[in-house]
Design a protein around this motif. Structure first.
Motif: not given
Lengths: 328, 413
Positions: A20, A23, A27, A30-32, A36-38, A40, A46-48, A188, A193, B98, B267, B270, B273-274, B276, B280
Motif C-alpha cells: 500500500a 502506491a 500514484w 496510475f492515477i486516472p 469517479e472515486s475521488t 477531485r 492529500l489522501v496519501f 508532483p 501540474a 515553469r 490495499c 488504494t 482509488l488508482l 480508472s 466507487g
C-alpha cells in the motif's frame, strides 16, 4: 542472527503495508484522468500524505508487538543516535550522505526486523534533533526502513571480503533506490501540474515513466544520488570490516539468543548489583559471579580482535570490566 | 498538586497581573504539544484550500508572529527560519521549472527566451521558449500554497516539545517511542565521547590526521556507544522495563485479525482509488475504513503495554483554546470557499487582482489567537515585553513576506 524475531503474521503485515505504501509513491503513474472515486484529482496526494504515517505507525507497532528485548531496544536507541549524529555531517555538502553506511551494516548484523526499526528511528530522531519534521518525514522513514530491511535479508553465509563487497554493492544500490523513491514522492509537489515534465493524469504508464526519468535525471541522479551511492560504497569498503567486528562483538556480549533460565539460588556470596553483562544467565556452568561472566567462549575471539582498536582509543581494552555508570 | 503550587508562585511573582484565577491560567508553562499541532494543522488545512496570495501571506505572517511570541530557547524552536527558507526554495523551484520546462501558455508575454530542443531520448520536451505572466503567476500561487503549509508545520515544530509529544504516543508504539527517546538522550553524550577519545589520543602523542585519525576516533566512539547501550539495558531491566500485561490469546488473535483485515482494506481501497475502471465503493471509503479498522487493532494491541506516566500533560482551557483557534481558522476558510470560491482561487487568466473578504480576515484573526491566548513559554520573561509592538507587525507583515527568508529579523526572543 536476528535480534528481533519477525513472526509470520508480522511479515504479512509488513508486506501488505509496503504494497500500500508503494502506491503512495507511485500514484502519479496510475492515477486516472477523471477518478469517479475521488471528488477531485487534487485530493489524491492529500489522501496519501495522511495514509502513509498511519501505515508506518502500524508496521512499527506490529514489529514491536512481541515486545522488544531491553538490550535490543537500547542498541536500537544508541545506533539511531549515532546515525542521527552522522547525518548532519553530510548535509550541505552536495551528495555526501552518511546515514546509509551504518544502517546497512547494522541491518546486516542484527537482522531485517531490527534494520527496519533502525531506519525509522534513525531518521525520526535525526528529524527531531535538527528539527526537520515535515510531510516528507514518513516517506523518508519508510525508505530508510526498506534499506535496513533489505540489508538484513542479504544471504547470511557470506563472510570476509565477499561480504564487504556485497554490502558495498547493496549500499550503492540502496542509495540510488532511496534517491529515486524520494524524487518520485517529490515529483508532483516540486513541479506542479502544467510543465512538460509534470505527470499527466490518465496518460499511459510508460509516458509518465518517461517524464519522470527525464525529471530525475535532470535534477538529481547524476549529481546528488551518484554522490550518495559513492559515499556509501566507499565508507562500507573502508570502515566496513572494523564496524562489522564491533557490531558483532556487541551482539555476542549482549547474547540476544540466550534463553533466560532461573535456577535455585546457590549458597555463594551475592554478586554485585552492577553485573557488567546483562546476558549473564548464558554461562553454561552456572558460574554467575566469575570475572569473565557472560562472555561466551566463542566470544573471546571477538574480544581479542577488538582489543587493539579499543586500546587505541584509550578505552584500556577493559571497558567490559570497568564499573558501569548507571545510565539514566 | 503541581497546579496548586504554581498558583501560589504566580500570585507571589506577579501581583499586578490581575485576579488570581486569571494569573494562574497565564502562568508561563509549556503547552500540550498536541494543541500546537492541532492549531498548525488547522492553519495548514486553511492554506491548502486557497491560492489567494494575500490570504496565504497573512497566514504565514500569523504563524511567524505566534512562533516569535511563544517559542522557547530549545534547539527545535530555533529552526523556524529553516522552514521559511525551505518555503522560499519551493516557490523559486516552481517558478524556475515553469520557466525552463513550461509550455508557454498565456497571452501576456513577459519575455521570449530562445528555445532549446532536447535530444531524442527526451523527445517532446523543449527548454525555455516564451514565458507568459499567467504561467509564472500560476507557479507562484501553487508554490506559495505549498510553502505556507510547510511554514505552518514548521511553526508546530518550533512550538511543540517533541519529547513531550513522544510521551503521548499510544501504547502499541511505546517501545519505538522509547528507542527514539534513548536516541535523543544519547546523541549529546556522543559529543562528550568524541572529546574524551581525542584527549586520550593526544595524551599518547598520536598526531595522525585524515583517515587514520578518523579510524582511531570513530571506532572507539562506536565501541563506547555500544557498551553504553548494554549498561543502559541493564539499568532499564533493573527499573522494570518490559513488564507486560497478560492478554488472553483470543483477544490477541482478534487484534491481529483487525490489523490484517484493515490493511487488506487499505490495499483494496488504494487499488480502487488508482483504477480508472474501479467502481466507487472500492475507492476512498474502503481506504478510510481499512485505516480505521487497522488503527483500532493497533490501539487494542497497545493494551499489552503497562506503563506509568511521570507528570502527564493535561488538556486544560489554554490547550482547548489554541486547538480551537486552528480548527476555527480552517472552518472559516472552508466557509469562505463555499460563499465565494472564485475569491479563494483567484484566476490567473484573465489576470485579476486577488481580494480579501471579511470572512477571510476573520479566519486569519482566529489563527492569530494563540499568540495572545496561549500561556507564555517557561523561562523567558522577555517574551512579554514587546506586546505593544506586535499588532503593528501583524498588519505590516504581508508586505514583507515577498521575501520569507528575511521576514523574521531579530527573531530571537
Amino acid at each position: 542472527m536476528s535480534v528481533l524475531r519477525v513472526a509470520p503474521r508480522t511479515a504479512v503485515v509488513l508486506a501488505l503495508a509496503s504494497a500500500a505504501a508503494l502506491a503512495t509513491f507511485t500514484w502519479p503513474f496510475f492515477i486516472p484522468a477523471h477518478p469517479e472515486s475521488t471528488a477531485r484529482t487534487g485530493e489524491a496526494p492529500l489522501v496519501f500524505l495522511v495514509m502513509l504515517p498511519v501505515l508506518v505507525a502500524l508496521v512499527l507497532a506490529e514489529l514491536s508487538s512481541g515486545g522488544i528485548d531491553s538490550k535490543a531496544l537500547a542498541m536500537l536507541g544508541v545506533l539511531a543516535a549515532v546515525n542521527a549524529a552522522l547525518r548532519p555531517l553530510g548535509a550541505g555538502t552536495a551528495g555526501i550522505e552518511t546515514v546509509f553506511f551504518l544502517l546497512v551494516l547494522a541491518g546486516r548484523v542484527f537482522g531485517p526486523g531490527f534494520g527496519f526499526l533502525l531506519g525509522s528511528t534513525s531518521l525520526f530522531a535525526s528529524a527531531l534533533l535538527t528539527a526537520g519534521v515535515g510531510p516528507w518525514l514518513p516517506f523518508q522513514m519508510l525508505c530508510a526502513s526498506w534499506v535496513g530491511l533489505g540489508a538484513g535479508l542479504l544471504p547470511a553465509r557470506l563472510r570476509g571480503r565477499a561480504e564487504v563487497a556485497v554490502l558495498a554493492g547493496y549500499g550503492a544500490f540502496a542509495a540510488y533506490g532511496y534517491g529515486l523513491l524520494m524524487n518520485l514522492w517529490f515529483w508532483p509537489f516540486s513541479l506542479g501540474a502544467d510543465t512538460q515534465l509534470s505527470y499527466v493524469a490518465g496518460a499511459p504508464v510508460l509516458d509518465n515513466l518517461h517524464r519522470f526519468a527525464v525529471f530525475t535525471a535532470v535534477t538529481s541522479t547524476f549529481g546528488w544520488d551518484t554522490g550518495r551511492a559513492i559515499t556509501t560504497a566507499v565508507a562500507v569498503v573502508l570502515a566496513g570490516p572494523a564496524v562489522l567486528a564491533a557490531l558483532r562483538r556487541a551482539a555476542r556480549r549482549a547474547a540476544f539468543d540466550a534463553p533466560v533460565t532461573f535456577a535455585a539460588p546457590a549458597p555463594q556470596p551475592a554478586p554485585s548489583a552492577a553485573t557488567p553483562v546483562p546476558g549473564a544467565p548464558v554461562a553454561a556452568s552456572g558460574d554467575v559471579t566469575g570475572p569473565a561472566v557472560g562472555v561466551a567462549p566463542s566470544a573471546r575471539r571477538g574480544l581479542d580482535e577488538q582489543s587493539a582498536t579499543a586500546e587505541e582509543g584509550g578505552q584500556g581494552g577493559g571497558s567490559h570490566q570497568a564499573p558501569q555508570r548507571p545510565a539514566d | 498538586m503541581t497546579e496548586h503550587r504554581d498558583g501560589v508562585d504566580a500570585a507571589a511573582a506577579d501581583p499586578e497581573r490581575g485576579p488570581r484565577h486569571w494569573s494562574a491560567a497565564r502562568l508561563p508553562r509549556g503547552l500540550h504539544p498536541g494543541a500546537w499541532w492541532l492549531w498548525a494543522l488547522g492553519l495548514a488545512t486553511a492554506a491548502s484550500h486557497t491560492t489567494n496570495p494575500l490570504l496565504l501571506a497573512l497566514l504565514v505572517a500569523v504563524a511567524a508572529l505566534t512562533v516569535l511570541r511563544r517559542r522557547t530557547d530549545a534547539p527545535w524552536a530555533l529552526a523556524f527560519r529553516m522552514y521559511l527558507v525551505l518555503g522560499a526554495v519551493i516557490i523559486a523551484m516552481r517558478v524556475v521549472f515553469r520557466i525552463v520546462f513550461g509550455g508557454g501558455q498565456g497571452e501576456h508575454l513577459l519575455v521570449s527566451l530562445p528555445e532549446i530542443p532536447l535530444p531524442e531520448w527526451a523527445a517532446g520536451i523543449r527548454l525555455f521558449g516564451p514565458v507568459a505572466v499567467e504561467q509564472v503567476l500560476g507557479g507562484f500561487y501553487d508554490g506559495l500554497r505549498l510553502a505556507t503549509m510547510l511554514v505552518c508545520l514548521g511553526a508546530a515544530n518550533a512550538l511543540a516539545n517533541p519529547k513531550r509529544l513522544l510521551k503521548a504516543v499510544p501504547g502499541a508504539l511505546y517501545a519505538v517511542g522509547t528507542a527514539v527517546v534513548v536516541a535523543l538522550s544519547v546523541a549529546p553524550q556522543l559529543v562528550e565521547s568524541v572529546l574524551r577519545v581525542r584527549r586520550a589520543r593526544r595524551l599518547r602523542g598520536a598526531t595522525g590526521r585524515g583517515m587514520r585519525a578518523l579510524r582511531g576516533i570513530a571506532l572507539p566512539v562506536l565501541a563506547d556507544a555500544l557498551d553504553r547501550s548494554l549498561a543502559l539495558a541493564a539499568a532499564m531491566d533493573s527499573r522494570g522495563y518490559g513488564r507486560t500485561a497478560a492478554v488472553p490469546a483470543g483477544q490477541r488473535a482478534a487484534t491481529g485479525a483487525l490489523v490484517l483485515g484493515g490493511l487488506v482494506g487499505v490495499c483494496a481501497g488504494t487499488y480502487g482509488l488508482l483504477d480508472s475502471t474501479g467502481s466507487g465503493y472500492l475507492g476512498l471509503p474502503m481506504l478510510l475504513a481499512g485505516l480505521v479498522v487497522a488503527v483500532t487493532g493497533m490501539l487494542l494491541a497497545g493494551r499489552r503495554v503497562r506503563r506509568s506516566r511521570y507528570r502527564p500533560d493535561r488538556w486544560r482551557s489554554a490547550e482547548l483554546l489554541v486547538a480551537g483557534c486552528g480548527i476555527a481558522a480552517a472552518a472559516l476558510t472552508l466557509l469562505a470557499g463555499s460563499v465565494a470560491p472564485e475569491l479563494l482561487y483567484p484566476p490567473v487568466s484573465p489576470l485579476t487582482w486577488p481580494e480579501v473578504t471579511p470572512l477571510m480576515l476573520l479566519a486569519v484573526a482566529a489563527a492569530a489567537g494563540p499568540a495572545w491566548l496561549a500561556p507564555p513559554p517557561p523561562g523567558s520573561p522577555s517574551t512579554r515585553a514587546p506586546t505593544a509592538g506586535t499588532p503593528v507587525n501583524a498588519v505590516a507583515a504581508p508586505t514583507r513576506t515577498g521575501d520569507p527568508a528575511t521576514s523574521v529579523p531579530g527573531g530571537h526572543p
